[in-house]
Motif scaffolding. Structure first.
Motif, short mmCIF file in Angstrom:
data_model
loop_
_atom_site.label_atom_id
_atom_site.label_comp_id
_atom_site.label_asym_id
_atom_site.label_seq_id
_atom_site.Cartn_x
_atom_site.Cartn_y
_atom_site.Cartn_z
N TYR A 143 13.61 43.08 75.30
CA TYR A 143 14.19 41.81 74.86
C TYR A 143 14.37 41.80 73.35
CZ TYR A 143 9.31 40.41 73.81
OH TYR A 143 8.00 40.34 73.34
N ALA A 144 15.28 40.95 72.91
CA ALA A 144 15.51 40.69 71.49
C ALA A 144 15.74 39.19 71.36
CB ALA A 144 16.70 41.48 70.97
N LEU A 145 14.78 38.49 70.82
CA LEU A 145 14.81 37.02 70.79
C LEU A 145 15.08 36.53 69.37
CD1 LEU A 145 11.61 36.37 72.95
CD2 LEU A 145 13.97 36.62 73.74
N ARG A 151 12.83 38.78 67.17
CA ARG A 151 11.56 39.32 67.67
C ARG A 151 11.88 40.26 68.83
NH1 ARG A 151 7.12 41.46 67.73
NH2 ARG A 151 5.12 40.38 68.01
N ARG A 152 11.51 41.53 68.65
CA ARG A 152 11.84 42.54 69.64
C ARG A 152 10.59 43.00 70.39
NH1 ARG A 152 17.06 43.95 68.59
NH2 ARG A 152 17.77 43.44 66.48
N GLY A 153 10.74 43.26 71.66
CA GLY A 153 9.64 43.75 72.46
C GLY A 153 10.15 44.10 73.85
N ARG A 154 9.23 44.19 74.80
CA ARG A 154 9.62 44.45 76.18
C ARG A 154 8.54 43.91 77.10
NH1 ARG A 154 7.87 49.12 73.73
NH2 ARG A 154 6.52 50.53 74.93
N SER A 209 8.30 27.29 69.59
CA SER A 209 9.45 26.62 68.97
C SER A 209 10.14 27.47 67.92
CB SER A 209 9.01 25.28 68.35
OG SER A 209 8.02 25.50 67.36
N TRP A 210 9.55 28.61 67.54
CA TRP A 210 10.20 29.53 66.61
C TRP A 210 11.44 30.17 67.24
CZ3 TRP A 210 9.38 30.98 61.55
CH2 TRP A 210 8.23 30.48 60.93
N PHE A 211 11.50 30.24 68.58
CA PHE A 211 12.54 31.02 69.25
C PHE A 211 13.74 30.17 69.67
CE2 PHE A 211 8.60 33.42 70.27
CZ PHE A 211 8.94 34.62 69.65
N VAL A 212 14.93 30.73 69.45
CA VAL A 212 16.15 30.12 69.98
C VAL A 212 16.18 30.31 71.50
CG1 VAL A 212 18.68 30.25 70.00
CG2 VAL A 212 17.41 30.51 67.84
N SER A 213 15.76 31.48 71.97
CA SER A 213 15.68 31.77 73.41
C SER A 213 14.38 32.51 73.66
CB SER A 213 16.89 32.59 73.85
OG SER A 213 16.96 33.81 73.13
N ASP A 214 14.02 32.64 74.93
CA ASP A 214 12.71 33.22 75.24
C ASP A 214 12.81 34.00 76.54
OD1 ASP A 214 9.95 33.71 75.10
OD2 ASP A 214 9.51 31.69 74.40
N ARG A 226 16.90 27.27 74.74
CA ARG A 226 16.31 25.95 74.63
C ARG A 226 17.38 24.87 74.60
NH1 ARG A 226 11.23 26.42 73.51
NH2 ARG A 226 10.51 28.47 72.98
N PRO A 227 17.11 23.72 75.18
CA PRO A 227 18.05 22.60 75.03
C PRO A 227 18.13 22.15 73.59
CG PRO A 227 16.01 21.87 76.05
CD PRO A 227 15.94 23.37 75.98
N ALA A 228 19.27 21.69 73.19
CA ALA A 228 19.45 21.23 71.80
C ALA A 228 18.65 19.96 71.57
CB ALA A 228 20.92 20.99 71.53
#
Length: 324
Positions: A8-10, A26-29, A283-288, A322-324
């Motif tokens: 993933y790349a968030l 934020r990158r990981g797997r 809440s730091w992430f745009v997507s998760d 995330r919802p706006a």
């Protein structure tokens, strides 16, 4: 049993400043373990050298989490209950993270208090001590009556600077000060701890956590990012030693995705259910990678399901927007 890794790349809502620069993604797997019984265990592998999290630690953390997720599901228990032997915890108190002291306004602090947070975390040590003391007094004067400040110096000060700053904090609503010394030494930390009514804490200074530390604790609190220790079980062992020694314990996120954050939350619920933890980071992430745990009125809500309670976002690139 079969296993696969899902990279993933968030993207982050705001760039995250570290000692080595800015992180915008934020990158990981994710590790997905599928048992012969059809159950799936999940683990989050997210290396972050800035936090002392190398590839081997991150892999070990993911592998252990996935195995424990499966074990708890098979037992029909939430992971925190499986780890602790106690009833599952429904919610954990968490602190708000407001960033640098000198960039935080009274309005920021009041907004966090209105959102239900009772502990507000601030980064200190980035400006001259005298300037930060003035900022701190102005902020404390405007702080909601039931809120306290959690200060994180990240090893910014020499002994004289730490003494001056901590002396100025004695009569302020301070919850704790983490890593006050650039060169942490148990004897000096103990002398500093004796001068203040609030907890001093070690976080990055994991090399201090030997037998001598727990025989004669130099500070009142330790802050643990479980992935630094390679897993939940090693952290539980530290938690038991801390409890025996009368040392407070706080679990903190290393900016994991929702999968890793859930693992840390279950561990916090098992190891220190009444503490205020550093886990309000989703809440730091745009997507998760999946639906993150909800934070309401300063409380992180645990899923209340067997195992981690993690649900992956999809069959392609994991991303819950995330919802706006």
């Amino acid at each position: 049993m079969t296993a696969d890794w899902l990279p993933y790349a968030l993207p982050l809502c705001t760039p995250w400043q570290t000692s080595r620069g800015r992180v915008t993604v934020r990158r990981g797997r994710l590790l997905r373990l599928r048992g012969e019984d059809g159950l799936i265990g999940w683990g989050d592998c997210a290396p972050l050298p800035e936090f002392g999290i190398d590839e081997s630690r991150a892999v070990a953390f993911a592998e252990e989490c996935a195995q424990l997720d499966l074990a708890a599901q098979r037992a029909g228990q939430a992971l925190d209950a499986w780890l602790s032997g106690n009833p599952p915890v429904g919610a954990l108190a968490v602190n708000a993270s407001l960033g640098k002291l000198t960039a935080t306004s009274a309005a920021d602090a009041c907004a966090a208090g209105a959102a239900g947070f009772k502990v507000l975390k601030l980064k200190v040590g980035s400006a001259p001590v005298a300037d930060e003391i003035r900022y701190l007094y102005r902020l404390a004067a405007a702080l909601p009556a039931d809120c306290r400040l959690r200060l994180d110096a990240n090893g910014a000060w020499n002994i004289a600077e730490a003494r001056n700053f901590l002396a100025a904090c004695r009569d302020l609503p301070v919850d704790a000060c983490e890593e006050p010394l650039a060169v942490p030494e148990a004897g000096e930390l103990a002398r500093l701890q004796a001068t203040v009514p609030f907890a001093l804490a070690v976080d990055e200074s994991l090399d201090l956590l030997g037998a001598a530390f727990f025989h004669h604790p130099p500070v009142r609190r330790i802050v643990i990012k479980p992935v630094r220790l390679g897993g939940l079980l090693a952290t539980m062992a530290i938690a038991l030693r801390a409890r025996t020694a009368g040392v407070e314990m706080v679990i903190s996120s290393a900016l994991e995705s929702s999968c890793g954050l859930l693992a840390c939350a279950h561990l916090a619920a098992a190891a220190a259910p009444t503490a205020v933890h550093g886990l309000a980071t989703a809440s730091w992430f745009v997507s998760d990678t999946g639906m993150p745990p909800l934070v309401q009125q300063g409380q992180l809500i645990l899923p209340g399901k067997p195992g981690l309670g993690f649900h992956w976002a999809g069959d392609t690139a994991p991303a819950v927007v995330r919802p706006a």
